[in-house]
Design a protein around this motif. Structure first.
Motif, PDB file in Angstrom:
ATOM      1  N   GLY A   1       0.822  -1.213   0.000  1.00 28.24           N
ATOM      2  CA  GLY A   1       0.000   0.000   0.000  1.00 28.24           C
ATOM      3  C   GLY A   1       0.850   1.253   0.000  1.00 28.24           C
ATOM      4  O   GLY A   1       1.980   1.268   0.479  1.00 28.24           O
ATOM      5  N   GLY A   2       0.286   2.291  -0.556  1.00 28.50           N
ATOM      6  CA  GLY A   2       1.007   3.559  -0.608  1.00 28.50           C
ATOM      7  C   GLY A   2       0.516   4.513   0.471  1.00 28.50           C
ATOM      8  O   GLY A   2      -0.341   4.180   1.287  1.00 28.50           O
ATOM      9  N   ASN A   3       1.073   5.688   0.431  1.00 25.70           N
ATOM     10  CA  ASN A   3       0.664   6.730   1.358  1.00 25.70           C
ATOM     11  C   ASN A   3      -0.666   7.307   0.909  1.00 25.70           C
ATOM     12  O   ASN A   3      -0.958   7.367  -0.281  1.00 25.70           O
ATOM     13  CB  ASN A   3       1.710   7.842   1.401  1.00 25.70           C
ATOM     14  N   LYS A   4      -1.441   7.729   1.864  1.00 27.96           N
ATOM     15  CA  LYS A   4      -2.674   8.459   1.586  1.00 27.96           C
ATOM     16  C   LYS A   4      -2.475   9.851   2.167  1.00 27.96           C
ATOM     17  O   LYS A   4      -1.373  10.399   2.061  1.00 27.96           O
ATOM     18  CB  LYS A   4      -3.870   7.749   2.225  1.00 27.96           C
ATOM     19  N   ILE A   5      -3.485  10.382   2.848  1.00 24.20           N
ATOM     20  CA  ILE A   5      -3.306  11.655   3.552  1.00 24.20           C
ATOM     21  C   ILE A   5      -2.217  11.491   4.611  1.00 24.20           C
ATOM     22  O   ILE A   5      -1.413  12.375   4.837  1.00 24.20           O
ATOM     23  CB  ILE A   5      -4.636  12.113   4.193  1.00 24.20           C
ATOM     24  N   GLY A   6      -2.208  10.319   5.231  1.00 21.29           N
ATOM     25  CA  GLY A   6      -1.173   9.971   6.204  1.00 21.29           C
ATOM     26  C   GLY A   6      -0.248   8.920   5.626  1.00 21.29           C
ATOM     27  O   GLY A   6      -0.536   8.325   4.581  1.00 21.29           O
ATOM     28  N   PRO A   7       0.860   8.634   6.276  1.00 16.98           N
ATOM     29  CA  PRO A   7       1.814   7.649   5.760  1.00 16.98           C
ATOM     30  C   PRO A   7       1.286   6.225   5.867  1.00 16.98           C
ATOM     31  O   PRO A   7       0.392   5.937   6.667  1.00 16.98           O
ATOM     32  CB  PRO A   7       3.037   7.843   6.653  1.00 16.98           C
ATOM     33  N   LYS A   8       1.860   5.336   5.057  1.00 15.45           N
ATOM     34  CA  LYS A   8       1.487   3.921   5.142  1.00 15.45           C
ATOM     35  C   LYS A   8       1.963   3.366   6.490  1.00 15.45           C
ATOM     36  O   LYS A   8       2.991   3.782   7.018  1.00 15.45           O
ATOM     37  CB  LYS A   8       2.081   3.142   3.980  1.00 15.45           C
ATOM     38  N   LEU A   9       1.195   2.427   7.024  1.00 21.80           N
ATOM     39  CA  LEU A   9       1.493   1.933   8.373  1.00 21.80           C
ATOM     40  C   LEU A   9       1.966   0.485   8.408  1.00 21.80           C
ATOM     41  O   LEU A   9       2.057  -0.103   9.485  1.00 21.80           O
ATOM     42  CB  LEU A   9       0.260   2.121   9.270  1.00 21.80           C
ATOM     43  N   TRP A  10       2.258  -0.102   7.251  1.00 17.83           N
ATOM     44  CA  TRP A  10       2.839  -1.445   7.253  1.00 17.83           C
ATOM     45  C   TRP A  10       4.205  -1.347   7.922  1.00 17.83           C
ATOM     46  O   TRP A  10       4.986  -0.451   7.630  1.00 17.83           O
ATOM     47  CB  TRP A  10       2.971  -1.978   5.822  1.00 17.83           C
ATOM     48  N   ASN A  11       4.524  -2.230   8.843  1.00 14.76           N
ATOM     49  CA  ASN A  11       5.800  -2.245   9.575  1.00 14.76           C
ATOM     50  C   ASN A  11       5.987  -1.019  10.470  1.00 14.76           C
ATOM     51  O   ASN A  11       7.114  -0.629  10.750  1.00 14.76           O
ATOM     52  CB  ASN A  11       6.994  -2.316   8.621  1.00 14.76           C
ATOM     53  N   VAL A  12       4.917  -0.376  10.927  1.00 12.78           N
ATOM     54  CA  VAL A  12       5.071   0.846  11.716  1.00 12.78           C
ATOM     55  C   VAL A  12       5.604   0.579  13.120  1.00 12.78           C
ATOM     56  O   VAL A  12       6.363   1.376  13.655  1.00 12.78           O
ATOM     57  CB  VAL A  12       3.754   1.651  11.791  1.00 12.78           C
ATOM     58  N   MET A  13       5.258  -0.554  13.701  1.00 15.32           N
ATOM     59  CA  MET A  13       5.707  -0.833  15.065  1.00 15.32           C
ATOM     60  C   MET A  13       7.217  -1.038  15.098  1.00 15.32           C
ATOM     61  O   MET A  13       7.780  -1.781  14.313  1.00 15.32           O
ATOM     62  CB  MET A  13       4.984  -2.063  15.631  1.00 15.32           C
ATOM     63  N   PHE A  14       7.858  -0.316  15.995  1.00 15.85           N
ATOM     64  CA  PHE A  14       9.291  -0.358  16.246  1.00 15.85           C
ATOM     65  C   PHE A  14      10.128   0.184  15.090  1.00 15.85           C
ATOM     66  O   PHE A  14      11.301  -0.128  14.987  1.00 15.85           O
ATOM     67  CB  PHE A  14       9.741  -1.770  16.677  1.00 15.85           C
ATOM     68  N   ARG A  15       9.538   1.011  14.251  1.00 16.41           N
ATOM     69  CA  ARG A  15      10.347   1.750  13.288  1.00 16.41           C
ATOM     70  C   ARG A  15      10.446   3.187  13.800  1.00 16.41           C
ATOM     71  O   ARG A  15       9.597   3.639  14.562  1.00 16.41           O
ATOM     72  CB  ARG A  15       9.777   1.678  11.870  1.00 16.41           C
ATOM     73  N   PRO A  16      11.467   3.909  13.382  1.00 13.39           N
ATOM     74  CA  PRO A  16      11.605   5.293  13.840  1.00 13.39           C
ATOM     75  C   PRO A  16      10.448   6.156  13.325  1.00 13.39           C
ATOM     76  O   PRO A  16       9.934   5.927  12.237  1.00 13.39           O
ATOM     77  CB  PRO A  16      12.931   5.754  13.224  1.00 13.39           C
ATOM     78  N   SER A  17      10.056   7.145  14.114  1.00 13.36           N
ATOM     79  CA  SER A  17       8.989   8.041  13.665  1.00 13.36           C
ATOM     80  C   SER A  17       9.513   8.875  12.499  1.00 13.36           C
ATOM     81  O   SER A  17      10.692   9.220  12.447  1.00 13.36           O
ATOM     82  CB  SER A  17       8.543   8.954  14.805  1.00 13.36           C
ATOM     83  N   GLY A  18       8.631   9.159  11.563  1.00 15.61           N
ATOM     84  CA  GLY A  18       9.005   9.957  10.394  1.00 15.61           C
ATOM     85  C   GLY A  18       9.932   9.237   9.446  1.00 15.61           C
ATOM     86  O   GLY A  18      10.734   9.869   8.761  1.00 15.61           O
ATOM     87  N   ALA A  19       9.855   7.889   9.358  1.00 13.17           N
ATOM     88  CA  ALA A  19      10.823   7.110   8.588  1.00 13.17           C
ATOM     89  C   ALA A  19      10.376   6.779   7.168  1.00 13.17           C
ATOM     90  O   ALA A  19      11.183   6.299   6.383  1.00 13.17           O
ATOM     91  CB  ALA A  19      11.144   5.820   9.331  1.00 13.17           C
ATOM     92  N   VAL A  20       9.111   6.996   6.813  1.00 12.21           N
ATOM     93  CA  VAL A  20       8.668   6.699   5.451  1.00 12.21           C
ATOM     94  C   VAL A  20       9.242   7.794   4.555  1.00 12.21           C
ATOM     95  O   VAL A  20       8.910   8.970   4.689  1.00 12.21           O
ATOM     96  CB  VAL A  20       7.126   6.640   5.360  1.00 12.21           C
TER      97      VAL A  20
END
Length: 187
Positions: A102-121
């Motif tokens: 999936g791509g970004n929408k109004i907000g960033p994509k959330l696949w793999n969001v847990m335990f990744r740095p904030s603002g990393a997409v």
């Protein structure tokens, strides 16, 4: 209005003095009673504290705090359910994609969001507040952010009010963790 003016005109200085004197006497009596009662009812502090709070030997306060947070998060995660999280995430799906490709929408994509740095997409333009946040989306960070995003990270542009229900937050966090290449072990 005319009646009020007549009353004011009829008041002479003697009546005004009586009103001011009554107010002053009332103030003096109130403060006088307060001071007299402080003198009569004095409370002496005991020489020895009635109880002592002692740290556990061999364990620092910071490690106690970490273990308490882990206990709190494990209790919170026990309230959650992945299926319930999928239902609650529908609120988020208007702005975020959760699919692997999936791509970004109004907000960033959330696949793999847990335990990744904030603002990393890399292909999403974050607010300055979120870009500069420089923390990892841990269990605690995600929980705090989902309570009220605008309060957790001041100045971020996410307009979501937050999830007040602990079960909803825990369920969404579990759902986000599941939608990952390598889901993390629960606290």
């Amino acid at each position: 209005m005319l009646y009020v003016q007549k009353i004011i005109i009829k008041m002479d200085s003697f009546e005004i003095n009586k009103i001011i004197a009554a107010i002053l006497v009332t103030v003096i009596v109130v403060f006088g009673i307060s001071k007299v009662s402080d003198i009569i009812f004095t409370v002496e502090k005991p020489d020895i504290a009635s109880y002592k709070v002692e740290a556990t030997e061999g364990v620092s306060l910071s490690s106690q705090k970490v273990s308490e947070n882990e206990a709190d998060m494990s209790a919170l995660m026990a309230l959650g359910d992945v299926d319930h999280g999928a239902k609650v995430f529908k609120k988020c799906a208007a702005c975020h994609s959760i699919k692997k490709a999936g791509g970004n929408k109004i907000g960033p994509k959330l696949w793999n969001v847990m335990f990744r740095p904030s603002g990393a997409v890399t292909d999403y333009k974050y607010s300055k507040a979120l870009s500069n946040y420089s923390k990892e989306w841990t269990w605690e960070e995600m929980n705090g952010f989902l309570i009220k995003p605008s309060k957790w990270i001041k100045g971020n542009k996410m307009g979501f009010a937050g999830l007040k229900s602990e079960k909803d937050r825990a369920s969404v966090i579990l759902y986000l963790n599941q939608n990952s290449d390598s889901p993390k072990e629960l606290p």
